[in-house]
Design a protein around this motif. Structure first.
Motif, PDB file in Angstrom:
ATOM      1  N   THR A 141       0.610  -1.219  -0.055  1.00  6.85           N
ATOM      2  CA  THR A 141      -0.094  -0.085  -0.075  1.00  6.85           C
ATOM      3  C   THR A 141       0.776   1.294  -0.065  1.00  6.85           C
ATOM      4  OG1 THR A 141      -0.186   0.019   2.343  1.00  6.85           O
ATOM      5  CG2 THR A 141      -1.787  -1.276   1.389  1.00  6.85           C
ATOM      6  N   PRO A 142       0.271   2.552  -0.393  1.00  3.55           N
ATOM      7  CA  PRO A 142       1.211   3.666  -0.476  1.00  3.55           C
ATOM      8  C   PRO A 142       1.414   4.250   1.010  1.00  3.55           C
ATOM      9  CG  PRO A 142      -1.103   4.205  -0.851  1.00  3.55           C
ATOM     10  CD  PRO A 142      -1.000   2.609  -0.861  1.00  3.55           C
ATOM     11  N   TRP A 143       0.960   3.585   1.948  1.00  2.00           N
ATOM     12  CA  TRP A 143       1.089   4.336   3.493  1.00  2.00           C
ATOM     13  C   TRP A 143       2.239   3.862   4.101  1.00  2.00           C
ATOM     14  CZ3 TRP A 143      -3.887   1.039   3.631  1.00  2.00           C
ATOM     15  CH2 TRP A 143      -4.818   1.864   2.943  1.00  2.00           C
ATOM     16  N   GLU A 144       2.998   4.803   4.818  1.00  2.31           N
ATOM     17  CA  GLU A 144       3.996   4.675   5.628  1.00  2.31           C
ATOM     18  C   GLU A 144       3.997   3.748   6.798  1.00  2.31           C
ATOM     19  OE1 GLU A 144       5.853   8.253   6.519  1.00  2.31           O
ATOM     20  OE2 GLU A 144       6.260   9.025   4.373  1.00  2.31           O
ATOM     21  N   GLU A 145       4.771   2.895   7.224  1.00  2.00           N
ATOM     22  CA  GLU A 145       4.676   2.072   8.244  1.00  2.00           C
ATOM     23  C   GLU A 145       5.195   2.787   9.539  1.00  2.00           C
ATOM     24  OE1 GLU A 145       3.368  -0.957   8.480  1.00  2.00           O
ATOM     25  OE2 GLU A 145       3.441  -1.275   6.230  1.00  2.00           O
ATOM     26  N   PRO A 146       4.573   2.440  10.789  1.00  2.00           N
ATOM     27  CA  PRO A 146       3.691   1.591  11.162  1.00  2.00           C
ATOM     28  C   PRO A 146       2.094   2.094  10.726  1.00  2.00           C
ATOM     29  CG  PRO A 146       4.260   2.345  13.067  1.00  2.00           C
ATOM     30  CD  PRO A 146       5.183   3.183  11.869  1.00  2.00           C
ATOM     31  N   VAL A 147       1.103   1.397  10.295  1.00  2.00           N
ATOM     32  CA  VAL A 147      -0.199   1.734  10.111  1.00  2.00           C
ATOM     33  C   VAL A 147      -0.831   1.141  11.219  1.00  2.00           C
ATOM     34  CG1 VAL A 147      -2.117   1.385   8.631  1.00  2.00           C
ATOM     35  CG2 VAL A 147       0.038   1.065   7.683  1.00  2.00           C
ATOM     36  N   THR A 148      -1.608   2.520  11.710  1.00  2.00           N
ATOM     37  CA  THR A 148      -2.308   2.214  12.684  1.00  2.00           C
ATOM     38  C   THR A 148      -3.839   2.619  12.795  1.00  2.00           C
ATOM     39  OG1 THR A 148      -1.696   4.430  13.539  1.00  2.00           O
ATOM     40  CG2 THR A 148      -0.244   2.981  14.280  1.00  2.00           C
ATOM     41  N   ASP A 149      -4.037   3.223  11.674  1.00  2.00           N
ATOM     42  CA  ASP A 149      -5.518   3.366  11.591  1.00  2.00           C
ATOM     43  C   ASP A 149      -6.357   2.131  11.296  1.00  2.00           C
ATOM     44  OD1 ASP A 149      -7.715   4.055   9.055  1.00  2.00           O
ATOM     45  OD2 ASP A 149      -7.899   5.635  10.785  1.00  2.00           O
ATOM     46  N   PRO A 150      -7.316   2.009  11.978  1.00  2.00           N
ATOM     47  CA  PRO A 150      -8.152   0.708  11.809  1.00  2.00           C
ATOM     48  C   PRO A 150      -8.642   0.336  10.538  1.00  2.00           C
ATOM     49  CG  PRO A 150      -8.839   1.904  13.791  1.00  2.00           C
ATOM     50  CD  PRO A 150      -7.951   2.913  13.209  1.00  2.00           C
ATOM     51  N   ALA A 151      -9.157   1.359   9.777  1.00  2.00           N
ATOM     52  CA  ALA A 151      -9.576   1.323   8.315  1.00  2.00           C
ATOM     53  C   ALA A 151      -8.443   0.878   7.299  1.00  2.00           C
ATOM     54  CB  ALA A 151     -10.208   2.423   7.726  1.00  2.00           C
ATOM     55  N   LYS A 152      -7.212   1.551   7.480  1.00  2.00           N
ATOM     56  CA  LYS A 152      -6.022   1.241   6.812  1.00  2.00           C
ATOM     57  C   LYS A 152      -5.518  -0.216   7.134  1.00  2.00           C
ATOM     58  CE  LYS A 152      -4.730   5.914   5.980  1.00  2.00           C
ATOM     59  NZ  LYS A 152      -3.574   6.806   6.114  1.00  2.00           N
ATOM     60  N   VAL A 153      -5.658  -0.555   8.544  1.00  2.00           N
ATOM     61  CA  VAL A 153      -5.081  -2.123   9.010  1.00  2.00           C
ATOM     62  C   VAL A 153      -6.155  -2.900   8.266  1.00  2.00           C
ATOM     63  CG1 VAL A 153      -4.821  -3.418  10.903  1.00  2.00           C
ATOM     64  CG2 VAL A 153      -4.265  -1.029  11.009  1.00  2.00           C
ATOM     65  N   ARG A 154      -7.343  -3.035   8.271  1.00  2.00           N
ATOM     66  CA  ARG A 154      -7.991  -3.858   7.717  1.00  2.00           C
ATOM     67  C   ARG A 154      -7.691  -4.122   6.176  1.00  2.00           C
ATOM     68  NH1 ARG A 154     -12.216  -1.426  10.877  1.00  2.00           N
ATOM     69  NH2 ARG A 154     -12.983  -0.157   9.286  1.00  2.00           N
ATOM     70  N   VAL A 155      -7.218  -2.733   5.395  1.00  2.00           N
ATOM     71  CA  VAL A 155      -6.733  -2.934   3.893  1.00  2.00           C
ATOM     72  C   VAL A 155      -5.528  -3.705   3.963  1.00  2.00           C
ATOM     73  CG1 VAL A 155      -6.386  -1.671   1.946  1.00  2.00           C
ATOM     74  CG2 VAL A 155      -8.321  -0.740   3.273  1.00  2.00           C
ATOM     75  N   GLU A 156      -4.707  -3.404   4.982  1.00  2.00           N
ATOM     76  CA  GLU A 156      -3.519  -4.011   4.899  1.00  2.00           C
ATOM     77  C   GLU A 156      -3.474  -5.736   5.094  1.00  2.00           C
ATOM     78  OE1 GLU A 156      -0.188  -2.950   4.823  1.00  2.00           O
ATOM     79  OE2 GLU A 156      -0.246  -0.736   4.686  1.00  2.00           O
ATOM     80  N   ASN A 157      -4.354  -5.921   5.996  1.00  2.00           N
ATOM     81  CA  ASN A 157      -4.644  -7.254   6.009  1.00  2.00           C
ATOM     82  C   ASN A 157      -5.346  -8.247   4.939  1.00  2.00           C
ATOM     83  OD1 ASN A 157      -3.443  -7.214   8.857  1.00  2.00           O
ATOM     84  ND2 ASN A 157      -5.649  -7.048   9.679  1.00  2.00           N
TER      85      ASN A 157
END
Length: 315
Positions: A141-157
């Motif tokens: 994904t284009p997001w920088e780690e660590p991803v903490t936002d719940p919506a983004k975490v679901r996408v990462e998973n």
């Protein structure tokens, strides 16, 4: 799902205001914004390889499967352009995709001669599929780690689950194509590829950079290991592949970025920031796989023996 659910989430919307001038500009994409497209196209290419497996790498079947794949990718871009969305639409598209695969496989089977393809064709397809599965793990994904936002975490998973599923599918198709005398060497090179995948995805250092070369090379070597060939020739093939990957990455990167930008434009999606790249990773992986199939096929094949110098006997 990636088209109707995740593509709308990832696609940029709206405008941003220049604080210096007050001018408004449309929001653009960045590196890896269009990962749902990479996932979809990887799945389409895996289906293409699966049809080849079903039809035993028959040449006519490969041509039919290639035509079906081209139509499928074009349809995907059209659906992306009209911005389909929603979980219900995702279910319909999943059913349509399964039906398209079944029809393509049936037509390819009917039009094929029934005779299996040559060993070179099998090696080429299996290597391409193995490298495709290995490099699919590089989709992020284009997001920088660590991803903490719940919506983004679901996408990462979800992305992780899709990547693993596609990598396993590629490995299964590649394994179905090859007929090894023994699985031990195949498993060893496969394990090294898995370790390289972990290095690339989890380690931010030179180890990760080295893993970027080792990953596709060992995936290709795992396919070549199915051949009845001495270990030293496998190692020479892997070393040659590693050397070739260094310039190949640059060429594939430039061509893949141009192709990705063209597909983004065809889908009428916001362009990627000029400072970033719009790499079509699945097609870059296919080209890398074909290059590695060429070098491993030659070094581990009979042609390598014929081209090698014959030692002279000293009286």
């Amino acid at each position: 799902m990636s088209l109707a659910v995740y593509q709308p989430i990832m696609e940029p919307h709206g405008f941003w205001t220049d604080p210096a001038t007050g001018a408004m500009y449309p929001v653009v994409a960045s590196n890896n914004t269009y990962w749902p497209r990479d996932i979809r196209q990887t799945a389409i290419l895996v289906a293409f390889a699966a049809v080849i497996l079903i039809c035993r790498a028959n040449l006519r079947a490969i041509l039919v499967a290639a035509a079906g794949t081209a139509v499928w990718i074009a349809a995907d871009l059209v659906l992306d352009r009209v911005d389909v969305h929603g979980s219900g639409t995702a279910a319909v598209l999943a059913g349509a995709g399964a039906a398209a695969f079944a029809v393509t496989a049936l037509v390819a089977r009917r039009l094929s001669t029934g005779e299996p393809g040559g060993e070179r064709t099998v090696h080429l397809t299996a290597t391409m599929t193995a490298v495709l599965g290995a490099l699919t793990l590089l989709v992020t994904t284009p997001w920088e780690e660590p991803v903490t936002d719940p919506a983004k975490v679901r996408v990462e998973n979800a992305l992780t689950l899709l990547e693993v599923a596609l990598a396993v599918a590629c490995a299964a198709v590649a394994a179905g194509l090859i007929r090894p005398a023994g699985w031990r060497r195949v498993a060893v090179f496969g394990a090294v590829a898995a370790l390289a995948a972990w290095s690339v995805t989890a380690v931010e250092s030179l180890d990760g950079l080295a893993g970027l070369v080792v990953l596709p090379v060992t995936a290709a070597a795992a396919v070549a290991a199915a051949r009845d060939t001495p270990l030293w020739r496998l190692l020479v093939a892997a070393a040659g592949g590693a050397v070739l990957m260094l310039p190949a990455f640059l060429i594939v990167y430039l061509i893949g970025s141009a192709l990705g930008a063209a597909m983004t434009s065809a889908a009428s999606s916001p362009p990627v920031n000029s400072a970033d790249t719009d790499l079509a990773l699945p097609f870059a992986a296919v080209v890398c796989g074909l290059i590695l199939a060429g070098i491993t096929g030659w070094v581990t094949g009979p042609a390598f023996n014929r081209s090698a110098p014959v030692p002279t006997q000293v009286p």
